[in-house]
Enzyme design. Structure first.
Site, PDB file in Angstrom:
ATOM      1  CB  CYS A  90      -1.023  -0.005   1.271  1.00  0.00           C
ATOM      2  SG  CYS A  90      -2.035   1.363   1.306  1.00  0.00           S
ATOM      3  N   GLY A  91       0.891   1.964  -1.012  1.00  0.00           N
ATOM      4  CA  GLY A  91       1.804   3.054  -1.189  1.00  0.00           C
ATOM      5  C   GLY A  91       1.187   4.317  -0.096  1.00  0.00           C
ATOM      6  CB  CYS A 255      -4.023   5.202  -5.532  1.00  0.00           C
ATOM      7  SG  CYS A 255      -3.844   3.468  -5.157  1.00  0.00           S
ATOM      8  N   GLY A 256      -0.695   4.817  -4.223  1.00  0.00           N
ATOM      9  CA  GLY A 256       0.661   4.631  -4.492  1.00  0.00           C
ATOM     10  C   GLY A 256       0.863   3.465  -5.327  1.00  0.00           C
TER      11      GLY A 256
END
Length: 335
Positions: A90-91, A255-256
């Site tokens: 999860c970025g 959103c990474g």
């Protein structure tokens, strides 16, 4: 477990929440975070549900739990928890967690300004800049990312047939670009995007079963996110997206892992070059700075090593109780 207390520190990364469990996390079994992720899902998923879902969380809630590293050369290990499950990577969660961990003294990096973080998806190298106590920005060198499929189709309610690509950036994303039946997110509401996504994500996984499985870790599989694209709000930005995750959430950050997947897609199509900045906007207009750091290979496929840079702010402390006598101890969703 009858009554358990968790000390949490809350922040947001470019608008999307990050709740770090700084006390009360479980002891997990495994030789790495991928194995420990499986143990958590089997024995402790009630923690995720209790802390992420209502009434203690909400539909967009996301967080993490910190663990000692398995390799003493690394700084710490991480488990991501959110309403959609325990993501391999999860970025925005990484950017928020690093900001919290450094500012609140949860982690003391072996090399100031750099962090080596063990995620279920693999080792992630991180840089950060700090002014006094405040972490100004966090830049992560993400896992290998690649374009997994092109020009697939799915039927979408109201819109008709849509064409999409699938790319991996730590999770698998179906990427829907503007086309005949979809003019871009700038012409749709968040409710529209959620309504369409709830149908097409399930249909994509039914139509293309076992098509998207990570070649080095078969616990990472299936399309979990839908990334819809469109015109940026700021004309100097490279692009804008609305990322759907969970059951009814639109990522408030760019959103990474989605940015990583998007860059892998664009690179594969010759639309993004190594070293070129990709300024990615979220649905609300917040920005990440992405870049293709280098080209590599993953199981014979051309892949990229992407970087993603963003910021986060700590906004509160929470002592949260999960009590088994509470009929909503393990959370709920109203869909």
């Amino acid at each position: 477990m009858s009554r358990k207390t968790f000390f949490c520190i809350d922040a947001h990364t470019c608008g999307n929440p990050v709740r770090v469990v700084a006390g009360g996390g479980p002891n997990l079994i495994g030789n790495n975070m991928s194995e420990k992720r499986q143990h958590f899902l089997k024995e402790y998923d009630w923690i995720r549900r209790g802390l992420m879902f209502e009434p203690r969380g909400h539909d967009m809630m996301s967080g993490s739990i910190l663990f000692p590293p398995h390799d003493p050369n690394n700084d710490f290990a991480i488990l991501f928890i959110e309403t959609s499950g325990c993501l391999p990577m999860c970025g925005h969660g990484t950017i928020g967690t690093i900001t919290i961990a450094i500012e609140e003294g949860l982690v003391t990096p072996k090399n100031p300004g750099k962090v080596l973080m063990e995620a279920p998806a693999g080792l992630v190298e991180i840089e950060y800049q700090q002014t006094g106590k405040k972490v100004d920005w966090v830049k992560l060198i993400n896992v290998k990312s690649y374009l997994a499929a092109e020009n697939l189709t799915v039927a979408c309610p109201e819109l008709g047939e849509l064409t999409f690509d699938v790319a991996y950036g730590g999770n698998y994303y179906a990427i829907v670009d503007p086309q005949k039946n979809f003019s871009g997110i700038h012409n749709f509401t968040a409710n529209d995007i959620i309504r369409y996504s709830q149908v097409i994500r399930d249909d994509i996984n039914k139509k293309y079963p076992d098509r998207f499985i990570h070649p080095e870790n078969d616990t990472i599989r299936d399309v979990s996110h839908i990334l819809w694209t469109g015109n940026p709000l700021d004309p100097t930005s490279s692009g804008r997206n609305a990322v759907f995750y969970g059951e009814k959430a639109i990522d408030r950050s760019p959103c990474g892992t989605g940015t990583s997947a998007r860059m892998a897609q664009l690179f594969a199509k010759g639309k993004l070059q190594v070293g070129e900045a990709y300024i990615h906007e979220s649905f609300i207009g917040s920005k990440f700075i992405g870049k293709v750091e280098s080209v590599t290979a993953l199981n014979g496929k051309t892949a990229i090593v992407p970087s993603v840079q963003g910021w986060a702010f700590v906004y509160g402390y929470n002592n949260i109780i999960i009590d088994n006598d509470d009929p909503y101890a393990h959370g709920f969703q109203v869909i």
